[in-house]
Write an enzyme that holds these catalytic residues in place. Structure first.
Site, PDB file in Angstrom:
ATOM      1  N   CYS A  63      23.169  36.406  38.495  1.00 43.45           N
ATOM      2  CA  CYS A  63      21.799  36.409  39.014  1.00 43.45           C
ATOM      3  C   CYS A  63      21.757  35.903  40.449  1.00 43.45           C
ATOM      4  O   CYS A  63      22.594  35.098  40.855  1.00 43.45           O
ATOM      5  CB  CYS A  63      20.913  35.508  38.168  1.00 43.45           C
ATOM      6  SG  CYS A  63      20.900  35.968  36.447  1.00 43.45           S
ATOM      7  N   ARG A 112      26.224  40.415  44.173  1.00 43.99           N
ATOM      8  CA  ARG A 112      26.474  39.607  42.978  1.00 43.99           C
ATOM      9  C   ARG A 112      26.363  40.436  41.696  1.00 43.99           C
ATOM     10  O   ARG A 112      26.804  39.993  40.641  1.00 43.99           O
ATOM     11  CB  ARG A 112      25.467  38.445  42.914  1.00 43.99           C
ATOM     12  CG  ARG A 112      25.602  37.486  44.065  1.00 43.99           C
ATOM     13  CD  ARG A 112      24.400  36.572  44.166  1.00 43.99           C
ATOM     14  NE  ARG A 112      24.381  35.570  43.120  1.00 43.99           N
ATOM     15  CZ  ARG A 112      24.984  34.402  43.202  1.00 43.99           C
ATOM     16  NH1 ARG A 112      25.660  34.090  44.271  1.00 43.99           N
ATOM     17  NH2 ARG A 112      24.914  33.534  42.211  1.00 43.99           N
ATOM     18  N   TRP A 149      21.223  39.416  36.121  1.00 43.55           N
ATOM     19  CA  TRP A 149      22.412  39.974  35.462  1.00 43.55           C
ATOM     20  C   TRP A 149      22.281  39.537  34.011  1.00 43.55           C
ATOM     21  O   TRP A 149      22.467  38.367  33.697  1.00 43.55           O
ATOM     22  CB  TRP A 149      23.670  39.399  36.115  1.00 43.55           C
ATOM     23  CG  TRP A 149      24.959  39.853  35.504  1.00 43.55           C
ATOM     24  CD1 TRP A 149      25.600  39.290  34.439  1.00 43.55           C
ATOM     25  CD2 TRP A 149      25.782  40.940  35.913  1.00 43.55           C
ATOM     26  NE1 TRP A 149      26.763  39.965  34.165  1.00 43.55           N
ATOM     27  CE2 TRP A 149      26.900  40.984  35.056  1.00 43.55           C
ATOM     28  CE3 TRP A 149      25.677  41.897  36.935  1.00 43.55           C
ATOM     29  CZ2 TRP A 149      27.909  41.936  35.183  1.00 43.55           C
ATOM     30  CZ3 TRP A 149      26.693  42.824  37.049  1.00 43.55           C
ATOM     31  CH2 TRP A 149      27.789  42.846  36.184  1.00 43.55           C
ATOM     32  N   GLY A 163      21.900  31.075  35.436  1.00 44.52           N
ATOM     33  CA  GLY A 163      22.658  30.190  34.556  1.00 44.52           C
ATOM     34  C   GLY A 163      22.297  30.443  33.104  1.00 44.52           C
ATOM     35  O   GLY A 163      21.650  31.447  32.791  1.00 44.52           O
ATOM     36  N   GLU A 191      50.939  45.009  35.629  1.00 46.37           N
ATOM     37  CA  GLU A 191      49.807  44.639  36.478  1.00 46.37           C
ATOM     38  C   GLU A 191      50.278  43.821  37.687  1.00 46.37           C
ATOM     39  O   GLU A 191      49.826  44.045  38.813  1.00 46.37           O
ATOM     40  CB  GLU A 191      48.765  43.863  35.653  1.00 46.37           C
ATOM     41  CG  GLU A 191      47.586  43.330  36.427  1.00 46.37           C
ATOM     42  CD  GLU A 191      46.753  44.396  37.147  1.00 46.37           C
ATOM     43  OE1 GLU A 191      46.988  45.600  36.930  1.00 46.37           O
ATOM     44  OE2 GLU A 191      45.884  44.014  37.948  1.00 46.37           O
ATOM     45  N   LYS A 240      49.694  44.976  41.505  1.00 41.48           N
ATOM     46  CA  LYS A 240      48.948  44.121  42.432  1.00 41.48           C
ATOM     47  C   LYS A 240      49.762  43.900  43.698  1.00 41.48           C
ATOM     48  O   LYS A 240      49.267  44.001  44.807  1.00 41.48           O
ATOM     49  CB  LYS A 240      48.690  42.783  41.726  1.00 41.48           C
ATOM     50  CG  LYS A 240      47.465  42.054  42.100  1.00 41.48           C
ATOM     51  CD  LYS A 240      46.215  42.488  41.380  1.00 41.48           C
ATOM     52  CE  LYS A 240      45.939  43.942  41.374  1.00 41.48           C
ATOM     53  NZ  LYS A 240      44.946  44.433  40.534  1.00 41.48           N
ATOM     54  N   GLU A 257      50.210  47.294  45.798  1.00 39.65           N
ATOM     55  CA  GLU A 257      49.026  47.901  46.430  1.00 39.65           C
ATOM     56  C   GLU A 257      48.534  47.108  47.636  1.00 39.65           C
ATOM     57  O   GLU A 257      47.999  47.687  48.569  1.00 39.65           O
ATOM     58  CB  GLU A 257      47.893  48.142  45.423  1.00 39.65           C
ATOM     59  CG  GLU A 257      47.156  46.931  44.944  1.00 39.65           C
ATOM     60  CD  GLU A 257      46.000  47.260  43.984  1.00 39.65           C
ATOM     61  OE1 GLU A 257      45.271  48.234  44.221  1.00 39.65           O
ATOM     62  OE2 GLU A 257      45.846  46.539  42.993  1.00 39.65           O
ATOM     63  N   HIS A 273      70.003  50.002  31.424  1.00 37.72           N
ATOM     64  CA  HIS A 273      70.193  51.437  31.198  1.00 37.72           C
ATOM     65  C   HIS A 273      70.044  52.228  32.495  1.00 37.72           C
ATOM     66  O   HIS A 273      69.810  53.431  32.470  1.00 37.72           O
ATOM     67  CB  HIS A 273      69.224  51.929  30.122  1.00 37.72           C
ATOM     68  CG  HIS A 273      69.476  51.262  28.797  1.00 37.72           C
ATOM     69  ND1 HIS A 273      70.565  51.563  28.021  1.00 37.72           N
ATOM     70  CD2 HIS A 273      68.829  50.259  28.161  1.00 37.72           C
ATOM     71  CE1 HIS A 273      70.566  50.789  26.940  1.00 37.72           C
ATOM     72  NE2 HIS A 273      69.510  49.982  27.007  1.00 37.72           N
TER      73      HIS A 273
HETATM   74  O1  M6R Z   1      37.089  51.340  38.565  1.00 38.07           O
HETATM   75  P1  M6R Z   1      38.251  51.517  37.640  1.00 38.07           P
HETATM   76  O2  M6R Z   1      38.574  50.279  36.863  1.00 38.07           O
HETATM   77  O3  M6R Z   1      38.121  52.709  36.744  1.00 38.07           O
HETATM   78  O4  M6R Z   1      39.484  51.793  38.597  1.00 38.07           O
HETATM   79  C1  M6R Z   1      40.745  52.088  38.069  1.00 38.07           C
HETATM   80  C2  M6R Z   1      41.798  51.922  39.112  1.00 38.07           C
HETATM   81  O5  M6R Z   1      41.547  52.754  40.222  1.00 38.07           O
HETATM   82  C3  M6R Z   1      41.906  50.482  39.598  1.00 38.07           C
HETATM   83  O6  M6R Z   1      42.165  49.597  38.553  1.00 38.07           O
HETATM   84  C4  M6R Z   1      43.026  50.353  40.649  1.00 38.07           C
HETATM   85  O7  M6R Z   1      44.266  50.525  40.039  1.00 38.07           O
HETATM   86  C5  M6R Z   1      42.915  49.011  41.374  1.00 38.07           C
HETATM   87  N1  M6R Z   1      43.072  49.205  42.757  1.00 38.07           N
HETATM   88  C6  M6R Z   1      43.926  48.033  40.943  1.00 38.07           C
HETATM   89  O8  M6R Z   1      43.812  46.843  41.625  1.00 38.07           O
END
Ligand code: M6R
Length: 589
Positions: A2, A28, A74, A99, A464, A468, A471, A487
């Site tokens: 909110c 937000r 929200w 809150g 993940e 991270k 990217e 392998h």
């Molecule tokens: O908006 P979405 O969660 O559908 O997006 C999916 C992916 O494009 C998104 O998770 C992307 O891999 C991020 N850049 C990862 O940090």
């Protein structure tokens, strides 16, 4: 989350000021908006479901008003509709609130007995009524606010108008953010600096349990003993964009720091009262999870948890593949689509294809009212708030939290053990987001290749962590099942190749350590992330992760991976919030 704004003064139109403040707080996230304003010594309220543009259509901006409060909601208690949106008014009190009042049901009973009636399902209407109830006995606004602050449990930031004193705007807070901003013959309240930056950069931070009494010339702050206190007036020196970062260098870092709150909000929204707000998921024999990128990775965690604990087979696929292949589903299949934005083209196309085949769909989405949310049969909103950095962090964490909740629901597990662990998670996260990984980042940021290895659910985390890192830092990084390296991929390991090994599963830790030793023997620089207390000479750095229930373990373990990626990208001077070639919402195939 909110957003609150408020204005009192004679220089400007109070309605325009609070609306423009709300617009600055749109980041937000919200699902309805409203304002209360004075007109000829009378208070009017206008509220609307959806975006601020809907609200603006109903407002006459020519009205002269000196006092107004505004709110973007929200939804937490009750649907995101007009009735539940703020401001809420009872008797002489009109309030906006950010809150959660945890004991609102208890208070509601007391108020119903005292003759109060309620229109909404919100805790906020109860709060307004309770203020009115106390005020009807003491006829003193400050004493009333002081008294309610001792009764309300949970978190709150309130903007308050009392009909008996339209020359003052009141505010009260505990835990939820609120600032009081100072102008020339006019003053403001807001959830965050961006809301007031157009008008002033001077503000006061209201601390827990403090009450502000504000008129156009004066801001008075009272402590818990109702003594007048002096507060420092701060000056914000940045730009509008930097103000939205709340002092953090990047949105990504800010969003990682929001993770404890995001976890709490997600849990609060779905766990209480027998998994309130969750659709009936117990009728399916098998589940498909379809998503892209990080959302796909949360699906892998979901698969692991649901299969292990609920014993329901789960098939996970990236949406760009799923939409074009033959999928084996029937009326007993639930297809879960996961997406932060709710607009990802491949995920949306998969949803449409599944619907055409008459299969039930559930979306786990962050952006309220987005296409995927609207078009799926059921929707569970993650409560991450607006995520701005392209690299998802807090939304990922809230998706994993939802999969933990779904698993608890499917197994009907609300044991004391798990609830105790859930209560501990926010403080564990709070510590985790404040740990400094610069030294480790310094050791690896010049590398050309970085490997992540793990087994079982830790492998899903490796995927993940690896995404991270690559990217935002542009370093090639690959995630492997720890047992699979030998392998083929192990031929890439040479002296000082960084290998980040994750092990949070005690039944597999010995196996993972054997694989770590294999890479160590070939010169790898090993960063060992673990919740076990095993030590040895097989790693160069060890990151200890607090041990919790397996359902929740990934929620904690992801944080160092996000922070290491952040620090590495920073050392490489990358554009962290907007990495090259990437978009926040991928609406093309
Ligand atoms: O908006 P979405 O969660 O559908 O997006 C999916 C992916 O494009 C998104 O998770 C992307 O891999 C991020 N850049 C990862 O940090």
């Amino acid at each position: 989350m909110c957003g609150i704004t408020g204005y009192i003064g004679k220089n400007k139109n109070a309605i325009s000021v609070v609306i423009s403040g709300l617009e600055a707080l749109e980041y937000r996230g919200y699902d309805s908006a409203g304002v209360a304003y004075t007109e000829n010594n009378k208070l009017n309220i206008i509220k609307e479901q959806g975006k601020i543009v809907n609200l603006k259509k109903n407002i006459d901006f020519d009205i002269e008003s000196n006092l107004a409060i505004g709110h973007t909601r929200w939804a937490t208690h009750g649907e995101p509709n007009k009735i539940n949106s703020h401001p809420h008014s009872q008797g002489k009190f009109t309030i906006v609130h950010n809150g959660i009042i945890e004991n609102y049901l208890e208070l509601k009973k007391e108020l119903i007995n005292a003759g109060y009636e309620f229109k909404s399902s919100t805790d906020t209407e109860v709060a307004a009524s309770y203020m009115d109830f106390i005020y009807s006995k003491n006829n003193d606004i400050l004493k009333t606010l002081n008294e309610v602050s001792k009764v309300f449990r949970g978190s709150y930031a309130f903007g308050i108008i009392c009909n008996d004193d339209l020359n003052n705007l009141y505010a009260l807070r505990k835990t939820s953010p609120l600032i009081i901003a100072k102008g020339e013959n006019e003053n403001y309240i807001a959830s965050d600096v961006p809301a007031i930056l157009k008008y002033t950069n001077k503000y006061i931070l209201l601390d827990d349990f403090e009450i502000a009494k504000i008129n156009s010339n004066e801001i008075k702050i009272y402590n818990q003993d109702l003594e007048l206190i002096q507060k420092e007036i701060l000056e914000f020196e940045g730009t509008f964009e930097s103000s939205m970062k709340c002092g953090y260098e990047h949105f990504m870092l800010k969003e990682i720091h929001e993770e404890p709150t995001v976890f709490e909000n997600t849990i609060n929204a779905y766990l209480d009262d027998d998994f309130k707000n969750l659709p009936d998921l117990s009728k399916y024999d098998n589940i498909h999870i379809v998503a892209c990128g990080s959302a796909y990775h949360t699906g892998l965690i979901g698969k692991y948890l649901i299969e292990k604990y609920a014993k329901i087979p789960v098939y996970v696929e990236v949406a760009s593949e799923y939409r074009y292949k033959h999928n084996f589903y029937d009326k007993k299949t639930l297809v879960i689509l996961v997406s932060q934005s709710g607009e990802t083209a491949d995920t949306l196309a998969s949803l449409r294809k599944v619907k055409e085949d008459g299969i039930d769909t559930l979306s786990i989405v962050n952006v309220v009212g987005s296409s995927i949310a609207r078009e799926s049969k059921y929707v569970i909103y993650t409560k991450a708030g607006c995520e701005i950095a392209v690299a998802t962090t807090k939304a990922y964490l809230s998706q994993v939290t939802i999969f933990a909740i779904i698993t608890m629901y499917l197994t009907n597990n609300k044991s004391k053990e798990i609830l105790d662990e859930i209560n501990n998670i926010p403080s564990i996260l709070e510590n985790s987001v404040n740990i400094d990984y610069k030294e480790i980042a310094n050791e690896i940021y010049k590398s050309k290749n970085i490997f992540f290895i793990g087994r079982g659910i830790d492998y899903a985390l490796c995927m993940e962590g690896s995404l991270k890192l690559k990217e935002i830092s542009y370093i090639n990084s690959v995630a492997y099942q720890a047992g699979e390296l030998k392998h083929g991929t192990i031929s890439l390991i040479e002296k000082d190749t960084p290998v980040i090994a994750i092990s949070t599963d005690d039944t597999l830790v010995e196996k993972t350590i054997s694989n770590i030793k294999e890479v160590k023997a070939r010169g790898a620089k090993v960063i060992f992330i673990t919740s076990s207390d095993i030590d040895g000479d097989f790693y160069d750095y060890k990151i200890n992760i607090k041990r919790t229930h397996e359902l929740l373990q990934s929620i904690i373990t992801i944080v160092p991976l996000q922070l290491i990626a952040y620090e590495v990208a920073k050392l490489n001077e990358c554009d962290i919030d907007k990495p090259r070639n990437l978009a926040k919402s991928v609406t093309v195939e």
